[in-house]
Design an enzyme around this catalytic site. Structure first.
Site, PDB file in Angstrom:
ATOM      1  N   CYS A  48      -5.165  19.571  11.863  1.00 52.55           N
ATOM      2  CA  CYS A  48      -4.088  20.695  12.190  1.00 52.55           C
ATOM      3  C   CYS A  48      -2.707  20.025  11.793  1.00 52.55           C
ATOM      4  CB  CYS A  48      -4.207  20.967  13.744  1.00 52.55           C
ATOM      5  SG  CYS A  48      -3.613  19.370  14.807  1.00 52.55           S
TER       6      CYS A  48
ATOM      7  N   LYS B  99       0.626  -1.207  -0.079  1.00 51.85           N
ATOM      8  CA  LYS B  99      -0.175  -0.018  -0.134  1.00 51.85           C
ATOM      9  C   LYS B  99       0.679   1.337  -0.029  1.00 51.85           C
ATOM     10  CE  LYS B  99      -1.678   1.585   3.898  1.00 51.85           C
ATOM     11  NZ  LYS B  99      -1.504   3.145   4.281  1.00 51.85           N
ATOM     12  N   ASN B 100       1.885   1.104   0.744  1.00 51.73           N
ATOM     13  CA  ASN B 100       2.541   2.605   0.956  1.00 51.73           C
ATOM     14  C   ASN B 100       3.448   2.902  -0.156  1.00 51.73           C
ATOM     15  OD1 ASN B 100       1.341   3.087   3.319  1.00 51.73           O
ATOM     16  ND2 ASN B 100       3.042   2.390   4.679  1.00 51.73           N
TER      17      ASN B 100
ATOM     18  N   ARG C 284       0.580  16.060  13.455  1.00 50.30           N
ATOM     19  CA  ARG C 284       0.922  15.462  12.238  1.00 50.30           C
ATOM     20  C   ARG C 284       1.595  16.584  11.282  1.00 50.30           C
ATOM     21  NH1 ARG C 284      -2.744  10.679  10.747  1.00 50.30           N
ATOM     22  NH2 ARG C 284      -0.892   9.870   9.966  1.00 50.30           N
TER      23      ARG C 284
ATOM     24  N   ASP D 134       4.514   0.499  12.007  1.00 44.65           N
ATOM     25  CA  ASP D 134       3.285  -0.148  11.766  1.00 44.65           C
ATOM     26  C   ASP D 134       3.115  -1.535  12.024  1.00 44.65           C
ATOM     27  OD1 ASP D 134       2.609   2.231  10.362  1.00 44.65           O
ATOM     28  OD2 ASP D 134       3.051   1.767   8.258  1.00 44.65           O
TER      29      ASP D 134
ATOM     30  N   ARG E  40      -8.839   0.027   4.556  1.00 43.27           N
ATOM     31  CA  ARG E  40      -7.673   1.002   3.728  1.00 43.27           C
ATOM     32  C   ARG E  40      -6.471   0.169   3.609  1.00 43.27           C
ATOM     33  NH1 ARG E  40      -6.547   5.599   7.320  1.00 43.27           N
ATOM     34  NH2 ARG E  40      -4.917   5.912   5.652  1.00 43.27           N
TER      35      ARG E  40
HETATM   36  C1  UD1 Z   1       4.630   6.720   6.367  1.00 43.10           C
HETATM   37  C2  UD1 Z   1       3.726   5.532   6.265  1.00 43.10           C
HETATM   38  C3  UD1 Z   1       3.220   5.167   7.690  1.00 43.10           C
HETATM   39  C4  UD1 Z   1       4.348   4.989   8.588  1.00 43.10           C
HETATM   40  C5  UD1 Z   1       5.236   6.094   8.551  1.00 43.10           C
HETATM   41  C6  UD1 Z   1       6.638   5.536   9.499  1.00 43.10           C
HETATM   42  C7  UD1 Z   1       3.013   5.999   3.966  1.00 43.10           C
HETATM   43  C8  UD1 Z   1       1.726   6.344   3.174  1.00 43.10           C
HETATM   44  N1  UD1 Z   1       2.854   5.981   5.264  1.00 43.10           N
HETATM   45  O1  UD1 Z   1       4.116   7.874   6.982  1.00 43.10           O
HETATM   46  O2  UD1 Z   1       2.407   3.975   7.382  1.00 43.10           O
HETATM   47  O3  UD1 Z   1       3.791   4.629   9.982  1.00 43.10           O
HETATM   48  O4  UD1 Z   1       5.764   6.148   7.341  1.00 43.10           O
HETATM   49  O5  UD1 Z   1       7.052   4.450   8.811  1.00 43.10           O
HETATM   50  O6  UD1 Z   1       3.982   5.683   3.611  1.00 43.10           O
HETATM   51  N2  UD1 Z   1       7.247  14.181  10.616  1.00 43.10           N
HETATM   52  C9  UD1 Z   1       7.484  15.645  10.974  1.00 43.10           C
HETATM   53  N3  UD1 Z   1       7.425  16.247   9.997  1.00 43.10           N
HETATM   54  C10 UD1 Z   1       7.004  16.149   8.781  1.00 43.10           C
HETATM   55  C11 UD1 Z   1       6.844  14.673   8.322  1.00 43.10           C
HETATM   56  C12 UD1 Z   1       7.069  13.686   9.461  1.00 43.10           C
HETATM   57  O7  UD1 Z   1       7.872  16.182  12.070  1.00 43.10           O
HETATM   58  O8  UD1 Z   1       7.237  17.103   7.600  1.00 43.10           O
HETATM   59  C13 UD1 Z   1       7.389  13.404  11.773  1.00 43.10           C
HETATM   60  C14 UD1 Z   1       6.063  12.628  12.126  1.00 43.10           C
HETATM   61  O9  UD1 Z   1       5.237  13.323  13.004  1.00 43.10           O
HETATM   62  C15 UD1 Z   1       6.687  11.258  12.519  1.00 43.10           C
HETATM   63  C16 UD1 Z   1       7.933  11.020  12.135  1.00 43.10           C
HETATM   64  O10 UD1 Z   1       8.474  12.221  11.508  1.00 43.10           O
HETATM   65  O11 UD1 Z   1       7.044  11.356  14.095  1.00 43.10           O
HETATM   66  C17 UD1 Z   1       8.001   9.931  10.759  1.00 43.10           C
HETATM   67  O12 UD1 Z   1       6.970  10.165  10.148  1.00 43.10           O
HETATM   68  P1  UD1 Z   1       6.916  10.004   8.539  1.00 43.10           P
HETATM   69  O13 UD1 Z   1       8.031   8.947   8.435  1.00 43.10           O
HETATM   70  O14 UD1 Z   1       7.145  11.190   7.532  1.00 43.10           O
HETATM   71  O15 UD1 Z   1       5.681   9.479   8.250  1.00 43.10           O
HETATM   72  P2  UD1 Z   1       4.768   9.083   7.005  1.00 43.10           P
HETATM   73  O16 UD1 Z   1       5.611   9.299   5.624  1.00 43.10           O
HETATM   74  O17 UD1 Z   1       3.547  10.330   7.195  1.00 43.10           O
END
Ligand code: UD1
Length: 423
Positions: free
Chosen positions: A118, A22-23, A123, A308, A400
């Site tokens: 938000c 999926k990801n 997030r 995950d 999902r």
């Molecule tokens: C992706 C995966 C999700 C998985 C996560 C971590 C997809 C669609 N989703 O989510 O299933 O749980 O990786 O392996 O691929 N952060 C910030 N600022 C940002 C972006 C992230 O502070 O701009 C923080 C987040 O709050 C979190 C950490 O970085 O604490 C990691 O998040 P991230 O790796 O970005 O997760 P996703 O890409 O959203």
């Protein structure tokens, strides 16, 4: 809304096919926005998140056709006619932000709703935005939307991420393929989904080196062309179903499974007393002992133990002999499954980002509520070995990320059914 009813039914045996990730698919699909030639993905999973991304791309003017029952996605972005990713679609799925980089790179502008209520709070997408600013984009946050513009195109830059982010790495990687000059992504995420994205982009003509390490170097090109690419195996679906025989007992072969995708997780399973072996078709998982042993788990970016799989691993450790400590380091507030497991008789204490699980011999089926995608499947896994009936409601979360879960588990001997109606 549908519910899933699981009844503890003893050991499992047989085979479960693992779908495409999926990801990975959610980042490969927006890559179509980078080219006016067709991009075709094979081995795509059939999930509601994929349909949401389809709707989002179509709203921008891309063509997306699901062929072969949804396993093939034929896409083309030659007729893009809209630069705005609307709140109504984006709010459904955080991964929608992944259209921003490709659109900005190819069209020089994009307007994308901030995901969730938000987004610059709990997030955030700040790392995505900072990467685009470093590449010369002007960004303006207005009315819940990011208005991004790069007059004359994006420029290569050195981007040193302060935190490892999968999504920000993917977004910056896609954007950099069409930027002028060289982009270096430092402290980049190393997840297999990023390696898969880089491979697909390279087939489209991108010049990328270093994917799978924490430094990725991209040499921008003028245009990308069409390609056909198979989506990598879903390591989270794989890990989830590896836990089914670990929890219920028995032996199950996961077709298409690869040890390199789940090495840190498999190590913990083995430490708990579950055997994991490679076969010519995938991975075989067996639990021959009566109870597993407690193990401690810390979630980390790849190649560490994936966040995950934390909820599903907790379901196993509820039954272990001894006390396990699970530390969640990626997302705050990701223990929503703990109170539901406790309704089934699990002994869990949560303090901040740490959960302490005292293993018990038995859990009892109960009505429980799925609060997110991975939490919902952890409750199903626990139900496989609980006494009596576990009724999991709000299973739309499940749809999902897991295709035909009741069929896949039912085929290896689980007593599980989907009941249509309210709940
Ligand atoms: C992706 C995966 C999700 C998985 C996560 C971590 C997809 C669609 N989703 O989510 O299933 O749980 O990786 O392996 O691929 N952060 C910030 N600022 C940002 C972006 C992230 O502070 O701009 C923080 C987040 O709050 C979190 C950490 O970085 O604490 C990691 O998040 P991230 O790796 O970005 O997760 P996703 O890409 O959203």
């Amino acid at each position: 809304m549908d519910r899933i009813v699981v009844t503890g039914n003893g050991p499992l045996s047989g085979q479960i096919p693992i779908a495409g990730a999926k990801n990975a698919c959610l980042t490969l699909m927006p890559a179509t926005l980078l080219s006016d030639e067709p991009l075709t993905l094979t081995n795509a999973p059939r999930l509601s998140d994929i349909r949401t991304m389809t709707t989002l791309l179509q709203s921008l003017g891309a063509e997306v056709s699901a062929l072969n029952g949804g396993q093939v996605l034929a896409m083309s972005s030659h007729g893009l006619n809209n630069h705005t990713a609307d709140y109504d679609i984006v709010r459904k799925m955080r991964a929608s932000i992944l259209v921003l980089g490709p659109m900005l790179a190819r069209e020089g502008r994009a307007i994308v709703s901030l995901p969730g209520g938000c987004a610059i709070g709990a997030r955030p997408v700040d790392l995505h935005l900072k990467a685009f600013e470093a590449m010369g984009a002007d960004l303006d946050l207005r009315d819940g939307y990011v208005h991004a513009e790069a007059k004359g195109g994006l420029k290569g830059a050195v981007i040193d991420f302060p935190v490892v982010s999968v999504g920000a790495t993917e977004n910056a990687l896609m954007a950099a393929t069409l930027a002028k000059g060289t982009t270096v992504l430092k402290n980049a995420a190393r997840e297999p989904e990023i390696v898969d994205l880089a491979r697909c982009l390279r087939k489209m003509g991108a010049q990328i080196e270093g994917e799978g390490t924490s430094t990725i170097t991209i040499e921008g090109v003028d245009r990308l062309h069409g390609a056909t690419h198979p989506v990598v195996t879903d390591r989270i679906e794989l890990g989830t179903y590896m836990l089914a025989p670990a929890i219920a007992g028995g032996e199950v072969e996961l077709l298409g499974g690869r040890l390199d995708l789940v090495a840190a997780f498999a190590e913990k399973l083995e430490a708990a007393g579950v055997s994991v072996t490679e076969t010519d078709k995938g991975l075989k998982v067996a639990r021959k002992t009566d109870r597993v042993r407690a193990v401690d788990v810390v979630t980390e970016p790849f190649p560490g133990f994936p966040t995950d799989l934390q909820a599903q691993m907790m379901a196993l450790l509820c039954f272990a002999e001894g006390t396990s400590v699970l530390e969640e380091r990626i997302f705050e507030n990701r223990f929503m499954h703990a109170p539901e497991l406790m309704r089934m008789g699990a002994r869990i204490e949560v303090h901040g980002g740490t959960a302490t699980v005292k293993g018990v011999e038995k859990l009892k089926g109960a009505p429980v509520m799925a609060t997110d995608l991975r939490a919902s499947v952890s409750l199903i896994l626990a139900g496989l070995a609980a006494q009596g009936e576990t009724v999991v409601s709000r299973v739309y979360h499940l749809d999902r990320g897991y295709e035909r879960v009741e069929e896949k588990l039912g085929n290896v001997g689980a007593k599980i059914q989907r009941v249509q109606g309210d709940g």
